[in-house]
Enzyme design. Sequence first.
Site, PDB file in Angstrom:
ATOM      1  N   LYS A 176      10.312  33.693  91.246  1.00  0.00           N
ATOM      2  CA  LYS A 176       9.667  32.383  91.408  1.00  0.00           C
ATOM      3  C   LYS A 176       9.395  31.782  90.041  1.00  0.00           C
ATOM      4  O   LYS A 176       8.502  32.211  89.324  1.00  0.00           O
ATOM      5  CB  LYS A 176       8.350  32.473  92.184  1.00  0.00           C
ATOM      6  N   GLU A 251       1.758  40.612  82.221  1.00  0.00           N
ATOM      7  CA  GLU A 251       1.751  40.141  80.835  1.00  0.00           C
ATOM      8  C   GLU A 251       0.916  38.876  80.853  1.00  0.00           C
ATOM      9  O   GLU A 251       1.362  37.844  81.345  1.00  0.00           O
ATOM     10  CB  GLU A 251       3.190  39.896  80.369  1.00  0.00           C
ATOM     11  N   CYS A 285       1.756  33.078  74.390  1.00  0.00           N
ATOM     12  CA  CYS A 285       0.676  34.060  74.580  1.00  0.00           C
ATOM     13  C   CYS A 285       0.466  34.904  73.329  1.00  0.00           C
ATOM     14  O   CYS A 285      -0.638  35.375  73.069  1.00  0.00           O
ATOM     15  CB  CYS A 285       0.970  34.939  75.783  1.00  0.00           C
ATOM     16  N   GLU A 386      -8.252  31.470  75.591  1.00  0.00           N
ATOM     17  CA  GLU A 386      -6.884  31.070  75.283  1.00  0.00           C
ATOM     18  C   GLU A 386      -6.758  29.571  75.525  1.00  0.00           C
ATOM     19  O   GLU A 386      -6.960  29.106  76.646  1.00  0.00           O
ATOM     20  CB  GLU A 386      -5.905  31.841  76.176  1.00  0.00           C
TER      21      GLU A 386
HETATM   22  P1  NAI Z   1      -0.615  30.263  85.780  1.00  0.00           P
HETATM   23  O1  NAI Z   1      -0.994  31.659  85.468  1.00  0.00           O
HETATM   24  O2  NAI Z   1      -1.345  29.545  86.861  1.00  0.00           O
HETATM   25  O3  NAI Z   1       0.956  30.203  86.157  1.00  0.00           O
HETATM   26  C1  NAI Z   1       1.907  31.189  85.868  1.00  0.00           C
HETATM   27  C2  NAI Z   1       2.774  31.461  87.095  1.00  0.00           C
HETATM   28  O4  NAI Z   1       1.955  31.960  88.144  1.00  0.00           O
HETATM   29  C3  NAI Z   1       3.458  30.219  87.676  1.00  0.00           C
HETATM   30  O5  NAI Z   1       4.722  30.572  88.182  1.00  0.00           O
HETATM   31  C4  NAI Z   1       2.538  29.837  88.822  1.00  0.00           C
HETATM   32  O6  NAI Z   1       3.188  29.117  89.829  1.00  0.00           O
HETATM   33  C5  NAI Z   1       2.117  31.197  89.326  1.00  0.00           C
HETATM   34  N1  NAI Z   1       0.875  31.217  90.086  1.00  0.00           N
HETATM   35  C6  NAI Z   1      -0.209  30.414  89.938  1.00  0.00           C
HETATM   36  N2  NAI Z   1      -1.150  30.738  90.843  1.00  0.00           N
HETATM   37  C7  NAI Z   1      -0.663  31.762  91.574  1.00  0.00           C
HETATM   38  C8  NAI Z   1      -1.171  32.529  92.659  1.00  0.00           C
HETATM   39  N3  NAI Z   1      -2.376  32.304  93.175  1.00  0.00           N
HETATM   40  N4  NAI Z   1      -0.402  33.528  93.154  1.00  0.00           N
HETATM   41  C9  NAI Z   1       0.813  33.778  92.640  1.00  0.00           C
HETATM   42  N5  NAI Z   1       1.351  33.076  91.628  1.00  0.00           N
HETATM   43  C10 NAI Z   1       0.624  32.081  91.090  1.00  0.00           C
HETATM   44  O7  NAI Z   1      -0.694  29.433  84.440  1.00  0.00           O
HETATM   45  P2  NAI Z   1      -0.859  27.839  84.263  1.00  0.00           P
HETATM   46  O8  NAI Z   1      -1.812  27.304  85.280  1.00  0.00           O
HETATM   47  O9  NAI Z   1       0.488  27.264  84.206  1.00  0.00           O
HETATM   48  O10 NAI Z   1      -1.526  27.744  82.824  1.00  0.00           O
HETATM   49  C11 NAI Z   1      -2.943  27.923  82.663  1.00  0.00           C
HETATM   50  C12 NAI Z   1      -3.229  28.768  81.452  1.00  0.00           C
HETATM   51  O11 NAI Z   1      -2.704  30.075  81.641  1.00  0.00           O
HETATM   52  C13 NAI Z   1      -2.606  28.291  80.169  1.00  0.00           C
HETATM   53  O12 NAI Z   1      -3.355  27.294  79.556  1.00  0.00           O
HETATM   54  C14 NAI Z   1      -2.580  29.558  79.369  1.00  0.00           C
HETATM   55  O13 NAI Z   1      -3.844  29.802  78.806  1.00  0.00           O
HETATM   56  C15 NAI Z   1      -2.312  30.622  80.404  1.00  0.00           C
HETATM   57  N6  NAI Z   1      -0.866  30.972  80.440  1.00  0.00           N
HETATM   58  C16 NAI Z   1      -0.451  32.091  79.778  1.00  0.00           C
HETATM   59  C17 NAI Z   1       0.898  32.400  79.744  1.00  0.00           C
HETATM   60  C18 NAI Z   1       1.416  33.596  79.041  1.00  0.00           C
HETATM   61  O14 NAI Z   1       2.535  33.566  78.547  1.00  0.00           O
HETATM   62  N7  NAI Z   1       0.716  34.689  79.003  1.00  0.00           N
HETATM   63  C19 NAI Z   1       1.903  31.525  80.344  1.00  0.00           C
HETATM   64  C20 NAI Z   1       1.351  30.403  81.063  1.00  0.00           C
HETATM   65  C21 NAI Z   1       0.014  30.143  81.074  1.00  0.00           C
END
Ligand code: NAI
Length: 491
Positions: A176, A251, A285, A386
């Site tokens: 996904k 991660e 990250c 973050e």
């Molecule tokens: P997110 O963690 O919500 O999204 C990442 C993935 O998880 C996306 O594919 C999203 O559709 C999915 N997702 C979201 N909610 C879910 C759920 N309840 N169950 C299963 N999958 C789910 O991150 P978002 O909202 O895009 O960004 C918010 C913050 O998260 C950013 O500002 C950053 O601080 C952090 N982040 C960290 C990342 C990293 O590389 N470690 C990457 C993206 C965001």
Amino acid sequence: MTLSLRTNAFIDGAWTPAASGMTFRTYNPGTGEVLADVAACDREDVNLAVAAARRAFDGPWSAIAPTARGTLLRQIASLIRANAADLALLDTRNAGRPIRDTRNDLVRAADIFDFYGGLTDKLRGATIPVPPGYSAITIHEPYGVVGAIIPWNLPLVMACLKAAPALAAGNTVVLKPAEQTPLSALVLAELCQEAGLPDGVLNVVPGFGETAGAALAENTGVDKIAFTGSTEVGRLIMQAASGNIKGLTLELGGKAPNIVFADADLEMAARGALFTVFHHQGQVCAAGTRLIVERSIHDAFLGLLVEKIGRIKIGLPEDPSVHVGALISREQLERVESYVGKGLAEGGRLVTGGGALRDKVPAGGHYFRPTVFADIAPEMTVAREEIFGPVLSVLAFDGEDDAIRLANSTLYGLTAAVWTRDAGRAARLPRRIRAGTVWTNMINMMNVAVPAGGHGQSGFGNEYGIEGAEGYTRLKTVWTNFAEHPVGWAL
Ligand code: NAI
Ligand code: MG
């Protein structure tokens, strides 16, 4: 661009609209333009994809010899290379990531498939010395069906980094992509099919986290979830995965310390300090978002940073001379703005930047000026959370112990960097810093052969390297009594 855009889900080898008929819109964050309307998958689509992945695992995929599986993965690597220019542009347009970065991503994406293609027939178990007449061996078995949930920051690299090791280890995959950046994962599915990957081995279900993502994390037909994203969602995934006790790799976020001693090569340290937090607009990250500087050079080093920041080019991500592109969305830009507000309210001193950039950039894009806060204490919000934007927090230290105390004053533990010319210190410090990766006199280097993973609330499990593929296997132990030794009681 010669690649055709794919906008339907890829399930069991077929391009399929969402069962609900719903779509969602995906944009170019550099301009605000609409790129496509993409199938919005939900539970029903995820169920179909998981069922297809199960059939493929029980059928053709487990019947292929490991060496032949490797040949297929290396064929995918060649097709990624053949389409690298188009794919780099696609990720740049969908993610706002500068083209100078996505061009490197494409090299990495192909290398990932090559590296794991070379590992398919090398995931060996052990023969363990046991008493005579017995044997004990271990076998690395695939989990079965892997669910991969990835973020928007490095769309194609993330897709490859999940799919390639999982497939190499013999699993099938339901992927996904993030709702912001679904396009390159769909092209990857097309290239996998062209390479000859059997139907159902890799399925791609674009959609939102709360719907498609949550359905995948909960699905009891999935044996392992590999997730990259926020720590907040990582917690939800852990709970969802508990239903059938899935395997899990997480991660998550980071708040990496970047420690600069007075004896360092300050020119290199300054270049590193800027690159780590401003490349890809800080949406990484592993970004060194906490610059921890020895007090004796603090002011001079800040001066060097500000001078160099003046030479950073911000603008349309597809311009090859641009260093800093666009934030992923208006929502992310507002999030970064709110952190700047908190930094000021809690006593941070704004050295440069601090707001959105609107001059000489496309009006519909989400541009933010490289921002530096000084006088930051470890309790302040900008030092703890973050931000995922181009915001650097600078903390001053006195002596090695103080540097370590500040570096470890975080719940995260993904990466860290140390700059010093003192060889003893360069050897000592990495062992005292709580992080999965520590760089000395360098920063943000990754290589497909080198494992990386988080400590603390940055998650667990390793990606990259041989360990990255082993993480998609379960160890099985097989005991044999070949000398007909008596067993149990002589009743
Ligand atoms: P997110 O963690 O919500 O999204 C990442 C993935 O998880 C996306 O594919 C999203 O559709 C999915 N997702 C979201 N909610 C879910 C759920 N309840 N169950 C299963 N999958 C789910 O991150 P978002 O909202 O895009 O960004 C918010 C913050 O998260 C950013 O500002 C950053 O601080 C952090 N982040 C960290 C990342 C990293 O590389 N470690 C990457 C993206 C965001
Ligand atoms: Mg989210």
